[in-house]
Design a protein around this motif. Sequence first.
Motif, PDB file in Angstrom:
ATOM      1  N   GLN A   3       0.858  -1.177   0.000  1.00  0.00           N
ATOM      2  CA  GLN A   3       0.000   0.000   0.000  1.00  0.00           C
ATOM      3  C   GLN A   3       0.891   1.223   0.000  1.00  0.00           C
ATOM      4  O   GLN A   3       1.944   1.235   0.628  1.00  0.00           O
ATOM      5  CB  GLN A   3      -0.873   0.043   1.262  1.00  0.00           C
ATOM      6  CG  GLN A   3      -2.144  -0.733   1.135  1.00  0.00           C
ATOM      7  CD  GLN A   3      -3.058  -0.432   2.289  1.00  0.00           C
ATOM      8  OE1 GLN A   3      -2.728  -0.688   3.427  1.00  0.00           O
ATOM      9  NE2 GLN A   3      -4.212   0.099   1.978  1.00  0.00           N
ATOM     10  N   LEU A   4       0.468   2.236  -0.707  1.00  0.00           N
ATOM     11  CA  LEU A   4       1.216   3.476  -0.676  1.00  0.00           C
ATOM     12  C   LEU A   4       1.197   4.042   0.737  1.00  0.00           C
ATOM     13  O   LEU A   4       0.213   3.891   1.462  1.00  0.00           O
ATOM     14  CB  LEU A   4       0.598   4.488  -1.640  1.00  0.00           C
ATOM     15  CG  LEU A   4       0.641   4.133  -3.119  1.00  0.00           C
ATOM     16  CD1 LEU A   4      -0.110   5.182  -3.923  1.00  0.00           C
ATOM     17  CD2 LEU A   4       2.070   4.022  -3.608  1.00  0.00           C
ATOM     18  N   ILE A   5       2.276   4.680   1.104  1.00  0.00           N
ATOM     19  CA  ILE A   5       2.365   5.294   2.420  1.00  0.00           C
ATOM     20  C   ILE A   5       1.253   6.327   2.568  1.00  0.00           C
ATOM     21  O   ILE A   5       0.616   6.423   3.615  1.00  0.00           O
ATOM     22  CB  ILE A   5       3.761   5.918   2.627  1.00  0.00           C
ATOM     23  CG1 ILE A   5       4.808   4.812   2.585  1.00  0.00           C
ATOM     24  CG2 ILE A   5       3.825   6.696   3.931  1.00  0.00           C
ATOM     25  CD1 ILE A   5       6.212   5.289   2.409  1.00  0.00           C
ATOM     26  N   ASP A  69      10.214  20.296   4.949  1.00  0.00           N
ATOM     27  CA  ASP A  69       8.926  19.666   5.259  1.00  0.00           C
ATOM     28  C   ASP A  69       8.996  18.887   6.565  1.00  0.00           C
ATOM     29  O   ASP A  69       8.096  18.969   7.396  1.00  0.00           O
ATOM     30  CB  ASP A  69       8.493  18.720   4.137  1.00  0.00           C
ATOM     31  CG  ASP A  69       8.056  19.454   2.886  1.00  0.00           C
ATOM     32  OD1 ASP A  69       7.860  20.691   2.944  1.00  0.00           O
ATOM     33  OD2 ASP A  69       7.912  18.782   1.846  1.00  0.00           O
ATOM     34  N   ILE A  70      10.065  18.141   6.763  1.00  0.00           N
ATOM     35  CA  ILE A  70      10.201  17.358   7.994  1.00  0.00           C
ATOM     36  C   ILE A  70      10.323  18.289   9.191  1.00  0.00           C
ATOM     37  O   ILE A  70       9.681  18.065  10.220  1.00  0.00           O
ATOM     38  CB  ILE A  70      11.384  16.377   7.907  1.00  0.00           C
ATOM     39  CG1 ILE A  70      11.037  15.271   6.908  1.00  0.00           C
ATOM     40  CG2 ILE A  70      11.708  15.784   9.276  1.00  0.00           C
ATOM     41  CD1 ILE A  70      12.134  14.280   6.653  1.00  0.00           C
ATOM     42  N   PHE A  71      11.119  19.349   9.072  1.00  0.00           N
ATOM     43  CA  PHE A  71      11.223  20.307  10.175  1.00  0.00           C
ATOM     44  C   PHE A  71       9.859  20.917  10.485  1.00  0.00           C
ATOM     45  O   PHE A  71       9.481  21.052  11.649  1.00  0.00           O
ATOM     46  CB  PHE A  71      12.228  21.419   9.854  1.00  0.00           C
ATOM     47  CG  PHE A  71      13.659  20.972   9.923  1.00  0.00           C
ATOM     48  CD1 PHE A  71      14.174  20.339  11.041  1.00  0.00           C
ATOM     49  CD2 PHE A  71      14.502  21.186   8.847  1.00  0.00           C
ATOM     50  CE1 PHE A  71      15.489  19.929  11.102  1.00  0.00           C
ATOM     51  CE2 PHE A  71      15.829  20.778   8.895  1.00  0.00           C
ATOM     52  CZ  PHE A  71      16.323  20.147  10.021  1.00  0.00           C
ATOM     53  N   PHE A 112      -1.567  19.213   5.226  1.00  0.00           N
ATOM     54  CA  PHE A 112      -0.240  19.300   4.622  1.00  0.00           C
ATOM     55  C   PHE A 112       0.310  17.906   4.310  1.00  0.00           C
ATOM     56  O   PHE A 112       0.844  17.660   3.233  1.00  0.00           O
ATOM     57  CB  PHE A 112       0.725  20.072   5.527  1.00  0.00           C
ATOM     58  CG  PHE A 112       2.116  20.117   4.977  1.00  0.00           C
ATOM     59  CD1 PHE A 112       2.419  20.897   3.867  1.00  0.00           C
ATOM     60  CD2 PHE A 112       3.125  19.360   5.549  1.00  0.00           C
ATOM     61  CE1 PHE A 112       3.700  20.925   3.348  1.00  0.00           C
ATOM     62  CE2 PHE A 112       4.405  19.378   5.031  1.00  0.00           C
ATOM     63  CZ  PHE A 112       4.697  20.165   3.929  1.00  0.00           C
ATOM     64  N   GLU A 113       0.159  17.002   5.267  1.00  0.00           N
ATOM     65  CA  GLU A 113       0.662  15.647   5.038  1.00  0.00           C
ATOM     66  C   GLU A 113      -0.082  14.963   3.889  1.00  0.00           C
ATOM     67  O   GLU A 113       0.538  14.348   3.021  1.00  0.00           O
ATOM     68  CB  GLU A 113       0.513  14.803   6.308  1.00  0.00           C
ATOM     69  CG  GLU A 113       1.487  15.176   7.390  1.00  0.00           C
ATOM     70  CD  GLU A 113       1.323  14.354   8.648  1.00  0.00           C
ATOM     71  OE1 GLU A 113       2.289  14.335   9.424  1.00  0.00           O
ATOM     72  OE2 GLU A 113       0.253  13.745   8.868  1.00  0.00           O
ATOM     73  N   ASN A 120       4.245  13.215  -2.222  1.00  0.00           N
ATOM     74  CA  ASN A 120       5.617  13.428  -2.700  1.00  0.00           C
ATOM     75  C   ASN A 120       6.558  12.331  -2.220  1.00  0.00           C
ATOM     76  O   ASN A 120       7.453  11.903  -2.955  1.00  0.00           O
ATOM     77  CB  ASN A 120       6.135  14.797  -2.271  1.00  0.00           C
ATOM     78  CG  ASN A 120       5.467  15.919  -3.028  1.00  0.00           C
ATOM     79  OD1 ASN A 120       5.065  15.751  -4.176  1.00  0.00           O
ATOM     80  ND2 ASN A 120       5.310  17.052  -2.384  1.00  0.00           N
ATOM     81  N   LEU A 121       6.352  11.883  -1.002  1.00  0.00           N
ATOM     82  CA  LEU A 121       7.177  10.810  -0.467  1.00  0.00           C
ATOM     83  C   LEU A 121       7.004   9.541  -1.301  1.00  0.00           C
ATOM     84  O   LEU A 121       7.984   8.895  -1.674  1.00  0.00           O
ATOM     85  CB  LEU A 121       6.804  10.544   0.999  1.00  0.00           C
ATOM     86  CG  LEU A 121       7.653   9.523   1.746  1.00  0.00           C
ATOM     87  CD1 LEU A 121       9.071  10.033   1.916  1.00  0.00           C
ATOM     88  CD2 LEU A 121       7.027   9.220   3.091  1.00  0.00           C
ATOM     89  N   ASP A 122       5.763   9.198  -1.599  1.00  0.00           N
ATOM     90  CA  ASP A 122       5.507   8.009  -2.410  1.00  0.00           C
ATOM     91  C   ASP A 122       6.149   8.112  -3.790  1.00  0.00           C
ATOM     92  O   ASP A 122       6.590   7.106  -4.349  1.00  0.00           O
ATOM     93  CB  ASP A 122       3.998   7.755  -2.546  1.00  0.00           C
ATOM     94  CG  ASP A 122       3.430   6.967  -1.382  1.00  0.00           C
ATOM     95  OD1 ASP A 122       4.138   6.074  -0.867  1.00  0.00           O
ATOM     96  OD2 ASP A 122       2.285   7.226  -0.988  1.00  0.00           O
TER      97      ASP A 122
END
Length: 142
Positions: A3-5, A69-71, A112-113, A120-122
């Motif tokens: 499954q995609l994140i 983004d992580i910050f 945002f997530e 974008n992560l996927d």
Amino acid sequence: MLQLIEKLMLQEHKRINKLIEELEKNLDNYEKTKTNFSIFKWSLEKHFFVEEKIIFDMFVNISGGETNDIFHLLEDHVRIRGEIRMLEKRLSNKIKPDLENLKQRLIIHKDFEDKDFYPNLDKRLSLDQKKIISERIREIIP
């Protein structure tokens, strides 16, 4: 099946939303509010753990560096945890908690997530990387 994140975390966000809705329904009942708050807080802590220790850490290891983004997301976690502490204090003093600030912070964070970070992560991760992250997510979150 992989499954995609993004999809896994979207499901998780829906689960968190249901918990806060359940909390909101019973704010006039102190004992029920206390129980529901504890369930909500524990679920949110597991959610943040998954993001911080699995997703963000693996992303940093894979990409070789942290991103703005992580910050940004980690700062959100700090603010949300602060809001939780304030609500917990009110609840311990038997004061009915006002959930509006928390709900607004959660909506902004989730949006945002869901709209930016996870899609974008996927796109950036390989199938093997997504598989590893997905398996670890499932170890923590049902």
